[in-house]
Design a protein around this motif. Structure first.
Motif, short mmCIF file in Angstrom:
data_model
loop_
_atom_site.label_atom_id
_atom_site.label_comp_id
_atom_site.label_asym_id
_atom_site.label_seq_id
_atom_site.Cartn_x
_atom_site.Cartn_y
_atom_site.Cartn_z
N VAL A 91 0.88 -1.17 0.00
CA VAL A 91 0.00 0.00 0.00
C VAL A 91 0.92 1.22 0.00
O VAL A 91 1.79 1.35 0.86
N VAL A 92 0.75 2.10 -0.97
CA VAL A 92 1.63 3.25 -1.12
C VAL A 92 1.04 4.49 -0.44
O VAL A 92 1.72 5.20 0.29
N LYS A 93 -0.25 4.74 -0.70
CA LYS A 93 -0.92 5.93 -0.18
C LYS A 93 -2.31 5.58 0.28
O LYS A 93 -2.94 4.66 -0.25
N MET A 94 -2.79 6.35 1.25
CA MET A 94 -4.13 6.17 1.79
C MET A 94 -4.76 7.55 1.93
O MET A 94 -4.14 8.46 2.49
N ALA A 95 -5.97 7.71 1.41
CA ALA A 95 -6.73 8.96 1.55
C ALA A 95 -7.98 8.67 2.36
O ALA A 95 -8.68 7.69 2.11
N LEU A 96 -8.25 9.52 3.35
CA LEU A 96 -9.38 9.34 4.25
C LEU A 96 -10.21 10.61 4.31
O LEU A 96 -9.65 11.71 4.44
N SER A 97 -11.52 10.46 4.27
CA SER A 97 -12.41 11.60 4.42
C SER A 97 -13.56 11.21 5.34
O SER A 97 -14.13 10.13 5.20
#
Length: 160
Positions: A91-97
């Motif tokens: 997993v390289v990047k994680m975006a959370l909203s």
């Protein structure tokens, strides 16, 4: 006695538009899946979008249950799916909203403690950090270049 100081470094963007195009795209996917969350009890919706090293994007959102502790957060929904279906792909990047149906949420909302522990496990497993971007419904976006900034004293298998 010895005192230890722990320092974390985070980047704060004033808005999503200040981030790169790839982060904007990943965060928009997190927002879209966030709005499909099943959160009838808390009315608190969270979406996660994970970019894998192979270019795949994995989505997850929170899933509640009348037996409250039985639900699952968006971050763990997504990272466990990635681990089950792409076990050897980092997993390289994680975006959370996050979004509340009760009030406008403009405060960047980081992962909860249980999710931090789960993300830490994957960073250790893959031997590389995961960039984590998080925000509320609108407003500032915070970036941590590793889970270690959010959970500096991780519990790992070395304690077992």
């Amino acid at each position: 006695m010895k005192e230890i100081e722990i320092k974390s470094t985070l980047q704060v963007y004033n808005s999503l538009e200040e981030t790169t195009d790839d982060i904007q795209g990943l965060m928009k996917q997190a927002m879209q899946i966030r709005d499909k969350a099943y959160a009838p009890y808390s009315e608190f919706l969270v979406g996660a979008a994970l970019l894998l090293d192979n270019g795949e994007v994995i989505l997850g959102n929170n899933q509640e249950n009348a037996s409250y502790p039985s639900g699952l957060c968006a971050e763990r929904t997504a990272i466990y799916y990635a681990g089950a279906n792409y076990p050897d792909v980092p997993v390289v990047k994680m975006a959370l909203s996050a979004r509340s149906l009760k009030h406008q949420l403009i405060t960047p909302t980081p992962p909860c403690g249980a999710c931090r522990q789960a993300i830490a496990e994957y960073e250790i497993k893959q031997k590389q950090p995961i960039e984590i971007y998080f925000m509320g419904e609108t407003g500032k976006v915070v970036c941590s270049n590793s889970l270690a900034n959010l959970l500096p004293l991780i519990f790992d298998k070395s304690y077992l």
